[in-house]
Every structure is written in structure tokens, then in C-alpha cells.
Design a protein around this motif. Structure first.
Motif, PDB file in Angstrom:
ATOM      1  N   TRP A 250       6.412 -89.798  47.467  1.00 42.98           N
ATOM      2  CA  TRP A 250       6.620 -90.823  48.571  1.00 42.98           C
ATOM      3  C   TRP A 250       8.121 -90.641  49.114  1.00 42.98           C
ATOM      4  O   TRP A 250       8.067 -91.165  50.531  1.00 42.98           O
TER       5      TRP A 250
ATOM      6  N   LEU B  25       7.163 -97.438  53.116  1.00 40.71           N
ATOM      7  CA  LEU B  25       5.841 -96.933  53.480  1.00 40.71           C
ATOM      8  C   LEU B  25       5.354 -97.671  54.814  1.00 40.71           C
ATOM      9  O   LEU B  25       3.985 -97.960  55.076  1.00 40.71           O
ATOM     10  N   ARG B  26       6.358 -98.176  55.670  1.00 36.86           N
ATOM     11  CA  ARG B  26       5.910 -98.758  56.922  1.00 36.86           C
ATOM     12  C   ARG B  26       5.432 -97.595  57.968  1.00 36.86           C
ATOM     13  O   ARG B  26       6.111 -96.398  57.861  1.00 36.86           O
ATOM     14  N   GLN B  27       4.349 -97.641  58.316  1.00 32.42           N
ATOM     15  CA  GLN B  27       3.797 -96.607  59.170  1.00 32.42           C
ATOM     16  C   GLN B  27       4.669 -96.103  60.364  1.00 32.42           C
ATOM     17  O   GLN B  27       4.844 -95.087  60.646  1.00 32.42           O
TER      18      GLN B  27
ATOM     19  N   ARG C 133       3.763-102.443  47.514  1.00 27.78           N
ATOM     20  CA  ARG C 133       3.360-101.181  48.603  1.00 27.78           C
ATOM     21  C   ARG C 133       3.016 -99.977  48.051  1.00 27.78           C
ATOM     22  O   ARG C 133       1.945 -99.194  48.706  1.00 27.78           O
TER      23      ARG C 133
ATOM     24  N   GLN D 219       1.346 -89.198  51.748  1.00 30.22           N
ATOM     25  CA  GLN D 219       2.549 -89.643  50.767  1.00 30.22           C
ATOM     26  C   GLN D 219       3.698 -88.697  51.326  1.00 30.22           C
ATOM     27  O   GLN D 219       4.848 -89.141  51.051  1.00 30.22           O
TER      28      GLN D 219
ATOM     29  N   TRP E  52       3.574 -91.129  55.641  1.00 34.14           N
ATOM     30  CA  TRP E  52       3.407 -92.482  55.503  1.00 34.14           C
ATOM     31  C   TRP E  52       2.253 -93.090  56.754  1.00 34.14           C
ATOM     32  O   TRP E  52       2.204 -94.145  56.787  1.00 34.14           O
TER      33      TRP E  52
ATOM     34  N   LYS F  87      11.816 -91.928  57.811  1.00 38.22           N
ATOM     35  CA  LYS F  87      10.969 -90.799  56.905  1.00 38.22           C
ATOM     36  C   LYS F  87      11.213 -89.433  57.571  1.00 38.22           C
ATOM     37  O   LYS F  87      10.869 -88.371  57.058  1.00 38.22           O
TER      38      LYS F  87
ATOM     39  N   CYS G  72      -2.689 -88.120  59.774  1.00 38.22           N
ATOM     40  CA  CYS G  72      -1.675 -87.424  59.071  1.00 38.22           C
ATOM     41  C   CYS G  72      -0.975 -86.570  60.146  1.00 38.22           C
ATOM     42  O   CYS G  72      -1.645 -85.993  60.936  1.00 38.22           O
TER      43      CYS G  72
ATOM     44  N   SER H 100      -0.878 -98.778  48.907  1.00 42.49           N
ATOM     45  CA  SER H 100      -1.006 -97.662  49.944  1.00 42.49           C
ATOM     46  C   SER H 100      -1.684 -96.135  49.039  1.00 42.49           C
ATOM     47  O   SER H 100      -1.887 -95.277  49.768  1.00 42.49           O
TER      48      SER H 100
ATOM     49  N   LEU I 144      -2.503 -94.048  52.409  1.00 44.36           N
ATOM     50  CA  LEU I 144      -1.466 -93.216  53.213  1.00 44.36           C
ATOM     51  C   LEU I 144      -1.112 -92.085  52.800  1.00 44.36           C
ATOM     52  O   LEU I 144      -1.231 -91.855  51.384  1.00 44.36           O
TER      53      LEU I 144
END
Length: 381
Positions: free
Chosen positions: A60, A179-181, A134, A144, A147, A186, A153, A138, A142
Motif C-alpha cells: 500500500w 487510501l483516499r482515491q 481503511r 494497492q 489507490w 501517493k 487503475c 479497501s 482498490l
């Protein structure tokens, strides 16, 4: 074997299945059901009893061992699931725990929180629970790496790029942004790698220990925080911080690890960033006897993400845009112009556009608006 968005179907245990259900036009819920199976752990590192291993944790983004506090809460949730004999459901705004399990667990965790008499313990419990929920919510939904939902993706569109080895970014991230899209921080470790752009989650002891150990090695003079804190006496522009130095060219000692420039990016809402900065200053005082952690203020404008995430003022921008601004401004300094910082800034800008396109496409498919109400643009710093 079929592969989805950088992860194989073996990356997710059959005992932890997440079924996505549409609720109305825009709501969705993820239901995790357990199967009483005790088959061996798969190669993904996800065991049939719901255990999260170090391998899964690091996929992650973190570089730390799996945090003990998060592990304990994951285990507690699984024990509670068996006790209540009902599945763990995540859904609604923010992907919170739902249903009978959610109602019972909410009372239980609030009682645990209130029983803690130390503010630091309360804070760490809050952070660990946010991360645990989370992680579980996820799994299987989601990607990894980016996210984003598996069907959105963007990993294949992000181009890796080397970061100048004298720079290291630290993504000091609030647990509610994990992990917020639409998180942009990230992108930095996707592009530059986790050793050049390292995730540190606010309130997670293992992450903060790794970060501060590196800061101690480097020394206070090599650590800066990107924050538009105009009221601070130690807030500097890029020109003042690096352009007017009378010391030797930073590039002349690139082989010296102690000369690495560490930049902290506060990755969270602007309300949360004040608390994050205070925690950094408090720790700096313990380490160096002085809480005045140098801050860098950028002359940056709006980023592409402002189309979906308007900011309250022009000097407040998303995390990736802050990194772009820093690299761009540093590339204009004569003594740093030969290190390709402008190209590294371009790589982040391109990835930011890819993220915006992915999020916009998803909103359009789900019938959601792609325009947001413009917020007050007057600086409140």
C-alpha cells in the motif's frame, strides 16, 4: 492467471471477499464476509483468518513494519466479527463501518477511547483504528499502488523517474487521507520510489520513528517543511533557503548521505495540517531543543487538481503540486540547474494529469458532477 491493476487474483484471500453493491446512483457499499476456512496463507500475504502481513502492508506504500497498534485493532475486529456472527460492512460517506456490526463496534471503540487517560494514547488509538478500517475496507477493491478502484487503475500510465539523490520527500499523511482515491501524495512514491518519497502516517509510531531517525542523522539544517506559514520567522522562500547560501554547492557533496535535503510534505486537509505541523515542532524541540522547524513557502499557483478539489487560497495547493512547485523553483537556481529538477517536476505534473483524468472519468461514468463550488480564495494564513 488473470491479473487486475497490478495485483493477481491470488492477492486476495477467498475468506475475505468484498462484494460491491450499488446503492442508488452514487452510493456504494463494500461487504466483507468471512468463511470458516483455515487453508494456508496465499502468496499475497493475506491469510484466511484476516491477518494483514508486512508484505500486504508495504504494497500500500509504507516502508515500516506492520504497526503493532493497527495489527491489534485488525485482530479485535476479526474476533468481534466471529463473536457477533455477522460480516464486517464498509460503506456510505467515507467508507465507514456499517450495519449491526458497525453500530456495536462504534460503541465498543468509543468506550475504549474514553478509557484512555493519556492524550497521546488516545491520538495513537484514533490513528491506528483509521488505518485498520481503511485497510480492511479497501482489500480487493482498490489497487494497492495507485489507490484507485481496480477498474480505474492508472499504474500503467505513470512513468517512473529518478529523483535527484540529494533530495528526499517525506509524505507526512493524516490517517484520514490514507487510501483516499483523490490523494495526490501517493504519486510521489509511484514516480520516484519509496526510498526517495517515503510515506509516514501521522500518529503511527513505527512510521514516525523511521522518519525522525533519518532527521537526527541529517541534522536540523537539512530538514524543511513545505508549509505556507507566513507568520513564522523561519519561513523562507526557495531563493532565500538555497539561492543565497554562501556554503559550497550542494552538488559537490552528493555522495555524503548526511547532506541529503529532507522535505516534509503535510498531506492532509488544511485544518488537520496545523495539528500535524504542531506535532512536528513539538518533536523537533525534544530532539534539537528548538521547535522552530524551518518552513518553505512556495510561489505556486493552482494545480490541475483544483478542478475537482478547490483550495481555500492560492498558496494552498495539493501535495503533488507542492512538490512540483518546489522542484521547479529549485531548478531555476543556477547552482541546482544541472540536476534535472525541471524534468522531475514535469514527471509529477504528467502523473497529476493522469490522476485527474482517471477521477474525472469515474465521476462521469457514475453520473456525478465534475465541477465543484469554488471556495473563498482569500488567504487565511
Amino acid at each position: 492467471m488473470r491479473y487486475f491493476a497490478g495485483a493477481s487474483v491470488l492477492d486476495f484471500s477467498p475468506s475475505l471477499l468484498f462484494r460491491r453493491r450499488a446503492i442508488g446512483d452514487i452510493d456504494r457499499r463494500f461487504v466483507m464476509t468471512s468463511v470458516n476456512s483455515r487453508s494456508p496463507a496465499r502468496e499475497s500475504g493475506v491469510c484466511d483468518d484476516g491477518i494483514v502481513t508486512v508484505d500486504e502492508w508495504r504494497r500500500w506504500g509504507p516502508v515500516s513494519p506492520f504497526p503493532a497498534a493497527v495489527k491489534q485493532i485488525v485482530n479485535d475486529l476479526k474476533v468481534l466479527e466471529c463473536k457477533l456472527d455477522c460480516g464486517i460492512e464498509f460503506g456510505g460517506n467515507g467508507g465507514k463501518l456499517q450495519g449491526p456490526f458497525g453500530a456495536y463496534e462504534d460503541k465498543k471503540h468509543r468506550a475504549t477511547y474514553e478509557a484512555l487517560d493519556d492524550p497521546e494514547k488516545k491520538f495513537r488509538f484514533f490513528s491506528a483504528r483509521q488505518i485498520a478500517c481503511r485497510l480492511l475496507g479497501s482489500r480487493g477493491y482498490l489497487c494497492q499502488k495507485c489507490w484507485l478502484a481496480m477498474e480505474d487503475c492508472m499504474c500503467s500510465l505513470v512513468k517512473p523517474c529518478g529523483l535527484w539523490k540529494r533530495i528526499r520527500f517525506w509524505l507526512y499523511m493524516h490517517p484520514r487521507d490514507f487510501l483516499r482515491q483523490n490523494n495526490t501524495g501517493k504519486l510521489l512514491w509511484q514516480i520516484f520510489g519509496v526510498q526517495s518519497a517515503t510515506l509516514c502516517i501521522f500518529g503511527i509510531a513505527e512510521d514516525e520513528e523511521i522518519m525522525w531517525n533519518e532527521f537526527k542523522r541529517a541534522g536540523k539544517s537539512q530538514v524543511c517543511c513545505l508549509y505556507p506559514n507566513q507568520n513564522s520567522e523561519v519561513t523562507l522562500s526557495v531563493e532565500n533557503a538555497f539561492g543565497n547560501s554562501t556554503s559550497e554547492n550542494p552538488g559537490s557533496s552528493m555522495a555524503d548521505e548526511d547532506k541529503t535535503l529532507h522535505f516534509i510534505l503535510l498531506d492532509g486537509t488544511w485544518n488537520n495540517s496545523a495539528a500535524m505541523l504542531k506535532r512536528l515542532k513539538d518533536h523537533a524541540k525534544l530532539v534539537w531543543g528548538d521547535e522552530d522547524l524551518p518552513c518553505i513557502s512556495l510561489a505556486t499557483g493552482a494545480s490541475a487538481m483544483h478542478k475537482l478539489r478547490p483550495q481555500p487560497s492560492w498558496d494552498r495547493t495539493c501535495t503533488a503540486a507542492a512538490a512540483i512547485g518546489l522542484l521547479s523553483e529549485m531548478s531555476l537556481l543556477p547552482k541546482l540547474s544541472s540536476y534535472g529538477l525541471d524534468k522531475q517536476a514535469d514527471a509529477v505534473e504528467e502523473a497529476l494529469v493522469v490522476l485527474l483524468d482517471s477521477l474525472t472519468g469515474r465521476r462521469l461514468r457514475m453520473g456525478r458532477s465534475i465541477t465543484r463550488k469554488v471556495r473563498n480564495t482569500i488567504s487565511i494564513c
